[in-house]
Design an enzyme around this catalytic site. Structure first.
Site: not given
Length: 135
Positions: A14, A33, A39, A41, A79-80, A125
């Site tokens: 995100h 960010c 980037h 997490h 996810d991903h 996070e």
């Protein structure tokens, strides 16, 4: 009242960026960010439900069923993925961890049976940063 927690994991990218602001303002507020190249997490998601144990099973809710609901309605959507671009329930929102926790709550609540209440979304996070949302 008994509280039952299921832990899940997902990876997602995100960026924090307010489209009403200039790039300089976004960088000043959000720092790295706000990187235009995103980037990511490795999120840890704690879903806590509450209820009374069923007298026939002793369960507040079958953990396998809870895991299936979480995986189908949350993990498969996150996810991903790029949270800003790929996740429908995050559309037109700043993709903060706070807003993501609220979105997960809203997405999950309709899929729980009436005798089970969502109590808390705890979303890590990083190992040192997490939010909790209680509806």
């Amino acid at each position: 009242m008994i509280y039952l927690t299921r832990i899940e994991h997902f990876n997602a990218a995100h960026k924090l960026f307010n489209p009403k602001w200039s790039e300089e303002e976004n960088e000043q507020v959000f720092g790295k960010c706000a990187n235009k190249n995103w980037h990511g997490h490795n999120y840890e998601l704690y879903i806590t439900v509450k209820g009374l144990p069923d007298p026939e099973t002793g369960f507040v809710y079958d953990v396998k069923k809870l895991s299936g609901i979480i995986r189908q309605h949350i993990i498969e959507k996150l996810d991903h993925r790029n949270l800003n671009e790929d996740v429908g329930f995050m559309k037109d929102q700043l993709c903060s961890t706070e807003n993501l926790a609220i979105g997960i709550w809203n997405e999950l609540t309709p899929h729980l049976p009436p005798n089970v209440q969502l109590h808390c979304i705890k979303l890590y996070e990083t190992p040192r940063i997490y939010v909790e949302y209680f509806g």
